[in-house]
Write a protein that holds these residues in place. Structure first.
Motif, PDB file in Angstrom:
ATOM      1  N   PHE A 151       0.757  -1.247   0.028  1.00 14.62           N
ATOM      2  CA  PHE A 151      -0.062  -0.019  -0.020  1.00 14.62           C
ATOM      3  C   PHE A 151       1.025   1.318  -0.235  1.00 14.62           C
ATOM      4  O   PHE A 151       0.466   2.286   0.365  1.00 14.62           O
ATOM      5  CB  PHE A 151      -0.957  -0.216   1.192  1.00 14.62           C
ATOM      6  N   ASP A 152       2.193   1.117  -0.666  1.00 18.00           N
ATOM      7  CA  ASP A 152       3.165   2.190  -0.603  1.00 18.00           C
ATOM      8  C   ASP A 152       3.567   2.914   0.573  1.00 18.00           C
ATOM      9  O   ASP A 152       4.027   4.242   0.661  1.00 18.00           O
ATOM     10  CB  ASP A 152       2.321   3.606  -1.493  1.00 18.00           C
ATOM     11  N   PHE A 153       3.536   2.007   1.747  1.00 12.86           N
ATOM     12  CA  PHE A 153       4.295   2.850   2.931  1.00 12.86           C
ATOM     13  C   PHE A 153       5.907   2.368   2.730  1.00 12.86           C
ATOM     14  O   PHE A 153       6.189   1.198   2.177  1.00 12.86           O
ATOM     15  CB  PHE A 153       3.661   1.877   4.150  1.00 12.86           C
ATOM     16  N   GLU A 154       6.456   3.451   3.176  1.00 13.78           N
ATOM     17  CA  GLU A 154       7.892   3.333   3.017  1.00 13.78           C
ATOM     18  C   GLU A 154       8.443   3.028   4.309  1.00 13.78           C
ATOM     19  O   GLU A 154       8.081   3.831   5.562  1.00 13.78           O
ATOM     20  CB  GLU A 154       8.456   4.443   2.370  1.00 13.78           C
ATOM     21  N   VAL A 155       9.622   2.589   4.655  1.00 14.59           N
ATOM     22  CA  VAL A 155      10.270   2.749   5.861  1.00 14.59           C
ATOM     23  C   VAL A 155      10.909   3.890   6.038  1.00 14.59           C
ATOM     24  O   VAL A 155      11.788   4.477   5.299  1.00 14.59           O
ATOM     25  CB  VAL A 155      11.391   1.512   6.165  1.00 14.59           C
ATOM     26  N   GLU A 156      10.708   4.549   7.235  1.00 16.25           N
ATOM     27  CA  GLU A 156      11.217   5.840   7.644  1.00 16.25           C
ATOM     28  C   GLU A 156      12.305   5.870   8.588  1.00 16.25           C
ATOM     29  O   GLU A 156      13.198   6.683   8.788  1.00 16.25           O
ATOM     30  CB  GLU A 156      10.289   6.988   8.088  1.00 16.25           C
ATOM     31  N   GLY A 157      12.229   4.798   9.321  1.00 15.19           N
ATOM     32  CA  GLY A 157      13.481   4.727  10.390  1.00 15.19           C
ATOM     33  C   GLY A 157      13.190   3.245  11.271  1.00 15.19           C
ATOM     34  O   GLY A 157      12.045   2.540  11.030  1.00 15.19           O
ATOM     35  N   ILE A 158      13.947   3.141  12.286  1.00 13.45           N
ATOM     36  CA  ILE A 158      13.993   2.289  12.993  1.00 13.45           C
ATOM     37  C   ILE A 158      14.091   2.667  14.498  1.00 13.45           C
ATOM     38  O   ILE A 158      15.294   3.341  14.804  1.00 13.45           O
ATOM     39  CB  ILE A 158      15.006   0.947  12.644  1.00 13.45           C
ATOM     40  N   LEU A 159      13.388   2.171  15.389  1.00  9.49           N
ATOM     41  CA  LEU A 159      13.641   2.494  16.802  1.00  9.49           C
ATOM     42  C   LEU A 159      14.224   1.070  17.292  1.00  9.49           C
ATOM     43  O   LEU A 159      13.777   0.043  17.453  1.00  9.49           O
ATOM     44  CB  LEU A 159      12.351   2.490  17.646  1.00  9.49           C
ATOM     45  N   ARG A 160      15.633   1.038  17.614  1.00  6.64           N
ATOM     46  CA  ARG A 160      16.450  -0.106  17.908  1.00  6.64           C
ATOM     47  C   ARG A 160      16.103  -0.458  19.460  1.00  6.64           C
ATOM     48  O   ARG A 160      15.719   0.517  20.203  1.00  6.64           O
ATOM     49  CB  ARG A 160      17.916   0.343  17.784  1.00  6.64           C
ATOM     50  N   LYS A 161      15.975  -1.688  19.696  1.00 10.03           N
ATOM     51  CA  LYS A 161      15.490  -2.500  20.826  1.00 10.03           C
ATOM     52  C   LYS A 161      14.721  -1.741  21.672  1.00 10.03           C
ATOM     53  O   LYS A 161      14.555  -1.546  22.766  1.00 10.03           O
ATOM     54  CB  LYS A 161      16.874  -2.330  21.634  1.00 10.03           C
ATOM     55  N   ASP A 162      13.659  -1.404  20.907  1.00  9.38           N
ATOM     56  CA  ASP A 162      12.437  -0.583  21.573  1.00  9.38           C
ATOM     57  C   ASP A 162      11.405  -1.405  22.110  1.00  9.38           C
ATOM     58  O   ASP A 162      10.593  -0.772  23.105  1.00  9.38           O
ATOM     59  CB  ASP A 162      11.644  -0.029  20.194  1.00  9.38           C
ATOM     60  N   LYS A 163      11.140  -2.519  21.925  1.00  5.52           N
ATOM     61  CA  LYS A 163      10.453  -3.548  22.568  1.00  5.52           C
ATOM     62  C   LYS A 163      10.834  -4.674  23.322  1.00  5.52           C
ATOM     63  O   LYS A 163      11.709  -5.356  22.750  1.00  5.52           O
ATOM     64  CB  LYS A 163       9.392  -4.056  21.798  1.00  5.52           C
ATOM     65  N   PHE A 164      10.502  -4.970  24.530  1.00  4.41           N
ATOM     66  CA  PHE A 164      10.970  -5.985  25.339  1.00  4.41           C
ATOM     67  C   PHE A 164       9.879  -7.156  25.457  1.00  4.41           C
ATOM     68  O   PHE A 164       8.917  -6.690  25.957  1.00  4.41           O
ATOM     69  CB  PHE A 164      11.530  -5.650  26.778  1.00  4.41           C
ATOM     70  N   LEU A 165      10.158  -8.253  25.012  1.00  7.79           N
ATOM     71  CA  LEU A 165       9.002  -9.336  24.684  1.00  7.79           C
ATOM     72  C   LEU A 165       9.187 -10.318  25.796  1.00  7.79           C
ATOM     73  O   LEU A 165      10.176 -10.450  26.333  1.00  7.79           O
ATOM     74  CB  LEU A 165       8.868  -9.691  23.077  1.00  7.79           C
ATOM     75  N   SER A 166       8.363 -11.353  25.754  1.00  4.92           N
ATOM     76  CA  SER A 166       7.951 -12.378  26.845  1.00  4.92           C
ATOM     77  C   SER A 166       9.434 -13.355  26.549  1.00  4.92           C
ATOM     78  O   SER A 166       9.621 -14.216  27.740  1.00  4.92           O
ATOM     79  CB  SER A 166       6.876 -13.100  26.576  1.00  4.92           C
ATOM     80  N   ASP A 167      10.220 -13.440  25.387  1.00  4.57           N
ATOM     81  CA  ASP A 167      11.241 -14.122  25.461  1.00  4.57           C
ATOM     82  C   ASP A 167      12.502 -13.787  25.944  1.00  4.57           C
ATOM     83  O   ASP A 167      13.474 -14.281  26.090  1.00  4.57           O
ATOM     84  CB  ASP A 167      11.275 -14.757  24.032  1.00  4.57           C
ATOM     85  N   GLY A 168      12.381 -12.483  26.503  1.00  8.39           N
ATOM     86  CA  GLY A 168      13.394 -12.081  27.375  1.00  8.39           C
ATOM     87  C   GLY A 168      14.310 -11.192  26.507  1.00  8.39           C
ATOM     88  O   GLY A 168      15.297 -10.531  26.818  1.00  8.39           O
ATOM     89  N   ASP A 169      14.023 -10.840  25.157  1.00  8.85           N
ATOM     90  CA  ASP A 169      14.887 -10.280  24.040  1.00  8.85           C
ATOM     91  C   ASP A 169      14.048  -8.919  23.876  1.00  8.85           C
ATOM     92  O   ASP A 169      13.027  -8.774  23.790  1.00  8.85           O
ATOM     93  CB  ASP A 169      15.010 -11.027  22.870  1.00  8.85           C
ATOM     94  N   TYR A 170      15.043  -7.839  23.263  1.00  7.64           N
ATOM     95  CA  TYR A 170      14.614  -6.634  22.698  1.00  7.64           C
ATOM     96  C   TYR A 170      14.435  -6.887  21.218  1.00  7.64           C
ATOM     97  O   TYR A 170      14.974  -7.579  20.515  1.00  7.64           O
ATOM     98  CB  TYR A 170      15.682  -5.616  22.908  1.00  7.64           C
ATOM     99  N   TYR A 171      13.408  -5.963  20.634  1.00  3.66           N
ATOM    100  CA  TYR A 171      13.081  -6.076  19.234  1.00  3.66           C
ATOM    101  C   TYR A 171      13.046  -4.526  18.870  1.00  3.66           C
ATOM    102  O   TYR A 171      12.796  -3.907  19.514  1.00  3.66           O
ATOM    103  CB  TYR A 171      11.971  -6.854  19.193  1.00  3.66           C
ATOM    104  N   ASN A 172      13.135  -4.517  17.458  1.00  2.97           N
ATOM    105  CA  ASN A 172      13.209  -3.064  16.941  1.00  2.97           C
ATOM    106  C   ASN A 172      12.000  -2.874  16.586  1.00  2.97           C
ATOM    107  O   ASN A 172      11.181  -3.839  16.213  1.00  2.97           O
ATOM    108  CB  ASN A 172      14.149  -3.210  15.636  1.00  2.97           C
ATOM    109  N   THR A 173      11.340  -1.613  16.344  1.00  2.00           N
ATOM    110  CA  THR A 173      10.045  -1.251  15.783  1.00  2.00           C
ATOM    111  C   THR A 173      10.215  -0.498  14.533  1.00  2.00           C
ATOM    112  O   THR A 173      11.397   0.290  14.510  1.00  2.00           O
ATOM    113  CB  THR A 173       9.277  -0.053  16.956  1.00  2.00           C
ATOM    114  N   VAL A 174       9.676  -0.467  13.456  1.00  2.00           N
ATOM    115  CA  VAL A 174       9.870  -0.062  12.254  1.00  2.00           C
ATOM    116  C   VAL A 174       8.783   1.064  11.972  1.00  2.00           C
ATOM    117  O   VAL A 174       7.588   0.877  12.224  1.00  2.00           O
ATOM    118  CB  VAL A 174       9.709  -1.043  11.180  1.00  2.00           C
TER     119      VAL A 174
END
Length: 183
Positions: A151-174
């Motif tokens: 639908f023509d969305f473009e990646v504008e940036g990455i928030l590094r290690k933005d989310k901490f999930l139940s597996d104990g790891d950090y994940y990026n938000t796009v």
């Protein structure tokens, strides 16, 4: 803002998409709570940032009066199964944009409900002079990212290690955006 109800069908699931009404408020409170507990793709864990019926009534009423906000629900067999919101604001410098967010009950994934809600939101935005739609998506949600790119969305940036999930790891938000601004 308001849109007219539209009906859809996919794999024997018939659903409608329409503007949320005040009568949906109590159901939205329950729906959001359930969706938050079904996936880690959203910002909240089940029960966090809870919005009660009165809170949803207020949001729905404000969005109806706003020129840059839209609150949609998807319904099948008289039951709400998804919601989406384009949340704008009243600031002059950012009034041209709105942030899209969506939640679909897990048992209704794969029926095109999210895709159709996104499409309705884009059509509304284009028809109402919204120049930019933005959204945030967890890096591991590859199906959503692929849909947004269609639908023509473009990646504008990455928030590094933005989310901490139940597996104990950090994940990026796009961070993604879709522009209706012609250079």
């Amino acid at each position: 803002m308001l849109i007219d109800q539209k009906n859809f069908s996919s794999s024997n699931v018939i659903f409608s998409i329409r503007t949320a009404s005040e009568e949906d408020a109590s159901h939205l409170s329950e729906l959001r709570l359930k969706i938050d507990g079904e996936t880690e793709n959203l910002d909240r864990e089940k029960g966090e940032a809870y919005i009660d019926e009165a809170g949803f009534r207020k949001i729905i009423e404000e969005d109806k009066l706003s020129g840059n906000s839209l609150f949609l629900v998807a319904e099948t067999n008289g039951k709400l199964v998804a919601f989406s919101r384009c949340a704008g604001n009243g600031l002059k410098r950012t009034y041209h944009q709105t942030e899209f967010g969506i939640g679909v009950l897990r048992e209704y994934w794969g029926y095109g409900i999210g895709k159709n809600m996104l499409n309705e939101s884009i059509q509304w935005a284009d028809a109402n002079g919204i120049q930019k739609l933005t959204l945030k998506v967890l890096e591991t949600n590859s199906k959503a990212i692929a849909l947004y790119k269609k639908f023509d969305f473009e990646v504008e940036g990455i928030l590094r290690k933005d989310k901490f999930l139940s597996d104990g790891d950090y994940y990026n938000t796009v961070l993604m955006g879709r522009f209706n601004i012609h250079d």
